[in-house]
Design an enzyme around this catalytic site. Sequence first.
Site, short mmCIF file in Angstrom:
data_model
loop_
_atom_site.label_atom_id
_atom_site.label_comp_id
_atom_site.label_asym_id
_atom_site.label_seq_id
_atom_site.Cartn_x
_atom_site.Cartn_y
_atom_site.Cartn_z
CB CYS A 82 -0.80 0.06 1.05
SG CYS A 82 -2.08 -1.33 1.11
CG HIS A 136 -3.13 3.84 1.44
ND1 HIS A 136 -3.72 3.36 0.32
CD2 HIS A 136 -3.05 2.63 2.35
CE1 HIS A 136 -3.87 2.21 0.53
NE2 HIS A 136 -3.86 1.70 1.98
CG ASN A 188 -6.60 -0.59 0.75
OD1 ASN A 188 -5.61 -0.19 -0.09
ND2 ASN A 188 -5.80 -1.01 2.17
N1 ACO Z 1 -18.46 -8.20 8.50
C1 ACO Z 1 -18.88 -8.51 9.90
N2 ACO Z 1 -18.29 -8.82 10.81
C2 ACO Z 1 -16.97 -8.85 10.94
C3 ACO Z 1 -16.34 -8.81 9.47
C4 ACO Z 1 -17.21 -8.46 8.49
N3 ACO Z 1 -16.61 -8.00 7.39
N4 ACO Z 1 -15.12 -8.80 9.83
C5 ACO Z 1 -14.86 -9.11 10.83
N5 ACO Z 1 -15.78 -9.25 11.60
C6 ACO Z 1 -16.17 -9.69 13.01
C7 ACO Z 1 -15.09 -10.37 13.69
O1 ACO Z 1 -15.25 -11.60 13.52
C8 ACO Z 1 -15.29 -9.96 14.96
O2 ACO Z 1 -16.10 -10.73 15.70
P1 ACO Z 1 -16.42 -11.20 17.07
O3 ACO Z 1 -16.30 -10.07 17.76
O4 ACO Z 1 -17.59 -11.93 17.25
O5 ACO Z 1 -15.07 -12.18 17.14
C9 ACO Z 1 -15.69 -8.77 15.05
O6 ACO Z 1 -16.12 -8.45 13.70
C10 ACO Z 1 -14.73 -7.41 15.32
O7 ACO Z 1 -13.51 -7.73 14.52
P2 ACO Z 1 -12.21 -7.19 14.57
O8 ACO Z 1 -11.31 -7.66 13.63
O9 ACO Z 1 -11.73 -6.87 15.95
O10 ACO Z 1 -12.67 -5.61 14.05
P3 ACO Z 1 -12.03 -4.30 14.18
O11 ACO Z 1 -12.85 -3.19 14.95
O12 ACO Z 1 -10.80 -4.34 14.43
O13 ACO Z 1 -12.23 -3.89 12.57
C11 ACO Z 1 -10.85 -3.82 10.62
C12 ACO Z 1 -11.78 -4.88 11.58
C13 ACO Z 1 -11.78 -3.19 9.86
C14 ACO Z 1 -10.02 -4.85 9.58
C15 ACO Z 1 -9.51 -3.02 11.29
O14 ACO Z 1 -9.01 -3.88 12.24
C16 ACO Z 1 -8.88 -2.29 10.41
O15 ACO Z 1 -9.51 -1.47 9.74
N6 ACO Z 1 -7.80 -2.56 10.38
C17 ACO Z 1 -6.57 -1.87 9.55
C18 ACO Z 1 -6.63 -2.79 8.57
C19 ACO Z 1 -6.33 -2.13 6.91
O16 ACO Z 1 -6.89 -1.06 6.90
N7 ACO Z 1 -5.62 -2.86 6.13
C20 ACO Z 1 -5.53 -2.37 5.09
C21 ACO Z 1 -3.91 -2.61 4.43
S1 ACO Z 1 -3.03 -2.01 5.66
C22 ACO Z 1 -3.09 -0.32 5.36
O17 ACO Z 1 -3.33 0.16 3.94
C23 ACO Z 1 -2.84 0.72 6.24
#
Ligand code: ACO
Length: 325
Positions: free
Chosen positions: A115, A252, A282
């Site tokens: 990214c 980004h 993304n």
């Molecule tokens: N739909 C519904 N529920 C979901 C989904 C989905 N698509 N994905 C995960 N969940 C659930 C999980 O299973 C979990 O359930 P549980 O509580 O019953 O176990 C719950 O949602 C919370 O999951 P987390 O992973 O803890 O959720 P979080 O609030 O951290 O959000 C996310 C997840 C959006 C991926 C976040 O962590 C994030 O944005 N991280 C950064 C990742 C990113 O942006 N990566 C891109 C590449 S890196 C970069 O470019 C910076």
Amino acid sequence: MNIVRTVVRGCGGYLPERVLTNDDLAKVVDTSDRWITERTGIKERRIAAEGELTSAMGANAARAALDDAGLAPEDIDLIILATSTPDQTFPASAVTIQAELGITHGAAFDVQAVCSGFVFALATADNYLKSGQFKRALVIGSEVFSRILDWQDRSTCVLFGDGAGAVVVEAQKLNGALTDRGILAVSLRSDGRYRDKLYVDGGPSSTGTVGYVRMDGPEVFRHAVTKISEVIGATLTQSGYNASDIDWFVPHQANKRILDGAAKKLGLDPERIIITVDKHANTSAASIPLALAQGRADGRIKTGDLVLLEAMGGGFTWGAVLLRW
Ligand code: ACO
């Protein structure tokens, strides 16, 4: 006229036709528009057509950038393509773009920093242009992440989209003043200790397969705001500018919560952030040039504006570029 600066001459973007909304995704994985919108700010993303290649999308964005610059392909002597989803393991997809544009002089190669790829590619072009080795470069980000997503894994497949963006940059002799156009400061970072937080579980020298994106989302999120803020701080210090001087923050586009968090930490005006994550999701290395193209097309980014680019991605890699448009 005593310094060479890398000045942006034009930019352009390309998005595949097919739109995939959050509601469409909710029909194939256990997710909802509400969850995706609240956690990421994403509403929809584009998906490349069958057979539509990274190189073809990149060439389309490059043509749009050349049009915007009022330049022809033969004016370009360097092509740097940022991508983690090349057409083939080799040759570099940049040479396919070079051939599609009909360019037979100069050099073309790929850069891979996930990214952060566009920021790394722009910084690379900046050094080549400032050294006098090349005169005008196409810096392109093009990705088909839809082909490396595990469509059964709701924690990753909702986050990404396909697209391409490009800028044309040119070496110009300027006064070396803070008010000059061009790239004013660059900071690049990486820390391979975190390489298992966001990666693809395949590759030529390991599995012999292409593999799928795997991510520890919360861990990436935890590092993102701190690392982004730190590298922006370093870039501003290097340049002599303050956060309040920035006309447009073009980050980004990974997650709206990360963008808002970084902007808040730095005291950046939310009205001054160009956001496309809602429409594009993304698109990895393509997201910054696509956002620049959007900001130019709708008249927000104007000649003379101070623009801050920033990215973080797998590796981890992260970096920022401050430039005067
Ligand atoms: N739909 C519904 N529920 C979901 C989904 C989905 N698509 N994905 C995960 N969940 C659930 C999980 O299973 C979990 O359930 P549980 O509580 O019953 O176990 C719950 O949602 C919370 O999951 P987390 O992973 O803890 O959720 P979080 O609030 O951290 O959000 C996310 C997840 C959006 C991926 C976040 O962590 C994030 O944005 N991280 C950064 C990742 C990113 O942006 N990566 C891109 C590449 S890196 C970069 O470019 C910076």
